[in-house]
Design a protein around this motif. Structure first.
Motif, PDB file in Angstrom:
ATOM      1  N   HIS A  61      46.793  47.885  47.742  1.00 47.44           N
ATOM      2  CA  HIS A  61      46.759  47.526  48.996  1.00 47.44           C
ATOM      3  C   HIS A  61      47.014  48.688  49.989  1.00 47.44           C
ATOM      4  N   ASP A  62      47.708  49.516  49.840  1.00 45.24           N
ATOM      5  CA  ASP A  62      47.561  50.820  50.499  1.00 45.24           C
ATOM      6  C   ASP A  62      46.232  51.252  50.743  1.00 45.24           C
ATOM      7  N   HIS A  63      45.526  51.440  49.745  1.00 43.72           N
ATOM      8  CA  HIS A  63      43.954  51.964  49.624  1.00 43.72           C
ATOM      9  C   HIS A  63      43.339  51.182  50.675  1.00 43.72           C
ATOM     10  N   LEU A  64      43.325  49.852  50.319  1.00 45.10           N
ATOM     11  CA  LEU A  64      42.638  49.071  51.098  1.00 45.10           C
ATOM     12  C   LEU A  64      42.854  49.104  52.609  1.00 45.10           C
ATOM     13  N   TYR A  65      44.134  49.136  52.948  1.00 41.54           N
ATOM     14  CA  TYR A  65      44.674  49.432  54.414  1.00 41.54           C
ATOM     15  C   TYR A  65      44.055  50.701  54.807  1.00 41.54           C
ATOM     16  N   GLN A  66      43.973  51.819  54.070  1.00 39.48           N
ATOM     17  CA  GLN A  66      43.612  53.058  54.474  1.00 39.48           C
ATOM     18  C   GLN A  66      42.257  53.442  54.414  1.00 39.48           C
ATOM     19  N   THR A  67      41.308  52.650  53.870  1.00 40.06           N
ATOM     20  CA  THR A  67      39.768  52.526  53.944  1.00 40.06           C
ATOM     21  C   THR A  67      38.995  51.559  54.422  1.00 40.06           C
ATOM     22  N   HIS A  68      39.702  50.417  54.615  1.00 36.00           N
ATOM     23  CA  HIS A  68      38.990  49.292  55.239  1.00 36.00           C
ATOM     24  C   HIS A  68      37.780  48.685  54.640  1.00 36.00           C
ATOM     25  N   PRO A  69      37.709  48.904  53.407  1.00 33.82           N
ATOM     26  CA  PRO A  69      36.396  48.106  52.683  1.00 33.82           C
ATOM     27  C   PRO A  69      36.314  46.630  52.970  1.00 33.82           C
ATOM     28  N   CYS A  70      37.169  45.989  53.473  1.00 36.62           N
ATOM     29  CA  CYS A  70      37.305  44.584  53.858  1.00 36.62           C
ATOM     30  C   CYS A  70      38.006  44.458  55.006  1.00 36.62           C
ATOM     31  N   ASP A 114      61.410  48.542  44.759  1.00 38.99           N
ATOM     32  CA  ASP A 114      61.046  48.795  43.316  1.00 38.99           C
ATOM     33  C   ASP A 114      60.205  47.833  42.586  1.00 38.99           C
ATOM     34  N   SER A 115      59.315  47.328  43.113  1.00 40.28           N
ATOM     35  CA  SER A 115      58.811  46.151  42.416  1.00 40.28           C
ATOM     36  C   SER A 115      56.989  46.141  42.741  1.00 40.28           C
ATOM     37  N   ALA A 116      56.102  45.786  42.159  1.00 42.95           N
ATOM     38  CA  ALA A 116      54.839  45.641  42.413  1.00 42.95           C
ATOM     39  C   ALA A 116      54.078  47.029  42.773  1.00 42.95           C
ATOM     40  N   HIS A 117      54.229  48.149  41.977  1.00 45.99           N
ATOM     41  CA  HIS A 117      53.743  49.359  42.567  1.00 45.99           C
ATOM     42  C   HIS A 117      52.065  49.234  42.390  1.00 45.99           C
ATOM     43  N   GLU A 118      51.644  48.637  41.278  1.00 42.22           N
ATOM     44  CA  GLU A 118      50.150  48.572  41.192  1.00 42.22           C
ATOM     45  C   GLU A 118      49.745  48.063  42.464  1.00 42.22           C
ATOM     46  N   ALA A 119      50.127  46.835  42.674  1.00 42.26           N
ATOM     47  CA  ALA A 119      49.519  45.897  43.981  1.00 42.26           C
ATOM     48  C   ALA A 119      49.818  46.648  45.186  1.00 42.26           C
ATOM     49  N   ALA A 120      50.676  47.510  45.420  1.00 42.38           N
ATOM     50  CA  ALA A 120      51.083  48.209  46.310  1.00 42.38           C
ATOM     51  C   ALA A 120      49.976  49.384  46.476  1.00 42.38           C
ATOM     52  N   VAL A 121      49.856  50.011  45.740  1.00 42.87           N
ATOM     53  CA  VAL A 121      48.953  51.168  45.505  1.00 42.87           C
ATOM     54  C   VAL A 121      47.519  50.656  46.088  1.00 42.87           C
ATOM     55  N   GLY A 133      44.467  61.293  42.748  1.00 42.95           N
ATOM     56  CA  GLY A 133      44.829  62.476  43.988  1.00 42.95           C
ATOM     57  C   GLY A 133      45.171  61.684  45.065  1.00 42.95           C
ATOM     58  N   THR A 134      45.183  60.233  45.151  1.00 39.20           N
ATOM     59  CA  THR A 134      45.558  59.513  46.556  1.00 39.20           C
ATOM     60  C   THR A 134      47.093  59.669  46.391  1.00 39.20           C
ATOM     61  N   VAL A 135      47.400  59.842  47.681  1.00 40.79           N
ATOM     62  CA  VAL A 135      49.076  59.696  47.942  1.00 40.79           C
ATOM     63  C   VAL A 135      49.418  58.484  48.334  1.00 40.79           C
ATOM     64  N   THR A 136      50.421  58.068  48.045  1.00 41.30           N
ATOM     65  CA  THR A 136      50.993  56.734  48.311  1.00 41.30           C
ATOM     66  C   THR A 136      52.693  56.777  48.212  1.00 41.30           C
ATOM     67  N   ASP A 137      53.122  55.741  49.243  1.00 38.20           N
ATOM     68  CA  ASP A 137      54.684  55.616  48.869  1.00 38.20           C
ATOM     69  C   ASP A 137      55.259  54.359  47.998  1.00 38.20           C
ATOM     70  N   LEU A 138      53.995  53.958  47.405  1.00 40.04           N
ATOM     71  CA  LEU A 138      54.149  52.720  46.480  1.00 40.04           C
ATOM     72  C   LEU A 138      54.502  51.657  47.550  1.00 40.04           C
ATOM     73  N   ALA A 139      55.531  50.769  47.575  1.00 40.99           N
ATOM     74  CA  ALA A 139      55.438  49.746  48.362  1.00 40.99           C
ATOM     75  C   ALA A 139      56.574  50.226  49.595  1.00 40.99           C
ATOM     76  N   MET A 163      49.509  41.088  42.774  1.00 42.95           N
ATOM     77  CA  MET A 163      51.300  40.930  42.440  1.00 42.95           C
ATOM     78  C   MET A 163      51.160  39.403  41.356  1.00 42.95           C
ATOM     79  N   ALA A 164      50.224  38.770  41.388  1.00 45.31           N
ATOM     80  CA  ALA A 164      50.333  37.645  40.350  1.00 45.31           C
ATOM     81  C   ALA A 164      49.653  38.039  39.113  1.00 45.31           C
ATOM     82  N   VAL A 165      48.715  38.888  39.047  1.00 48.72           N
ATOM     83  CA  VAL A 165      48.272  39.607  37.784  1.00 48.72           C
ATOM     84  C   VAL A 165      49.455  40.378  37.105  1.00 48.72           C
ATOM     85  N   THR A 166      50.135  41.017  37.683  1.00 48.51           N
ATOM     86  CA  THR A 166      51.282  41.655  37.337  1.00 48.51           C
ATOM     87  C   THR A 166      52.530  40.842  36.667  1.00 48.51           C
ATOM     88  N   GLY A 167      52.468  39.621  37.177  1.00 44.34           N
ATOM     89  CA  GLY A 167      53.626  38.702  36.945  1.00 44.34           C
ATOM     90  C   GLY A 167      54.812  38.736  37.872  1.00 44.34           C
TER      91      GLY A 167
END
Length: 160
Positions: free
Chosen positions: A71-80, A62-69, A42-48, A93-97
């Motif tokens: 990152h957006d979540h961390l920026y919006q919720t501030h758990p760190c 049009d790259s690193a979509h998983e990492a961007a989502v 249900g989270t809304v994102t603009d991807l990268a 991004m390294a994990v996704t190659g």
């Protein structure tokens, strides 16, 4: 030692306004933070958030979509901290190659100009998800009474 990895695939649907909504939770195991992170369905994102300037989009769009989502979540919720969130972006991004040059480009961009996004993240999360952020955790918002006669304690709504 934790091996960073996406534990689920990114499943999204495009919304009419050009944003994307997660259809299923995105789970990631982070060595940087030492925890599993879950971006809720249900989270809304603009991807990268890459500017649509030709060169910038050519290099990082049009790259690193998983990492961007994530990152957006961390920026919006501030758990760190912001620095940790940006390190998780690079790690994911390294994990996704993603190639090292693109990881550096995207990481450098968020470090250089991501302050506003970090500062306004909780407010944007609240607006996008109908949640308020308290103590760095998302808490469901209690609906406000609306309509004629609603609102004051001890009163019942008037009949129409």
């Amino acid at each position: 030692m934790i091996q960073p990895a996406f534990l689920t695939a990114l499943e999204v649907a495009k919304l009419p306004d050009g944003q994307w909504r997660l259809l299923a939770p995105l789970r990631y195991l982070s060595a940087v933070l030492g925890v599993q992170i879950e971006v809720p369905a249900g989270t809304v994102t603009d991807l990268a958030s890459v500017p649509r300037l030709p060169l910038a989009f050519l290099l990082a769009g049009d790259s690193a979509h998983e990492a961007a989502v994530l990152h957006d979540h961390l920026y919006q919720t501030h758990p760190c901290t912001r620095r940790q969130a940006d390190a998780v972006l690079d790690e994911a991004m390294a994990v996704t190659g993603e190639p090292a040059w693109r990881r550096w480009l995207m990481w450098s961009a968020v470090r250089a100009v991501g302050g506003w996004a970090w500062y306004t993240g909780p407010r944007r999360y609240s607006a996008l998800r109908n949640y308020r952020v308290e103590d760095r955790r998302a808490v469901p918002r209690t609906p406000r009474p609306s309509g004629r006669g609603a609102g004051r304690a001890g009163e019942s709504p008037e009949a129409p």
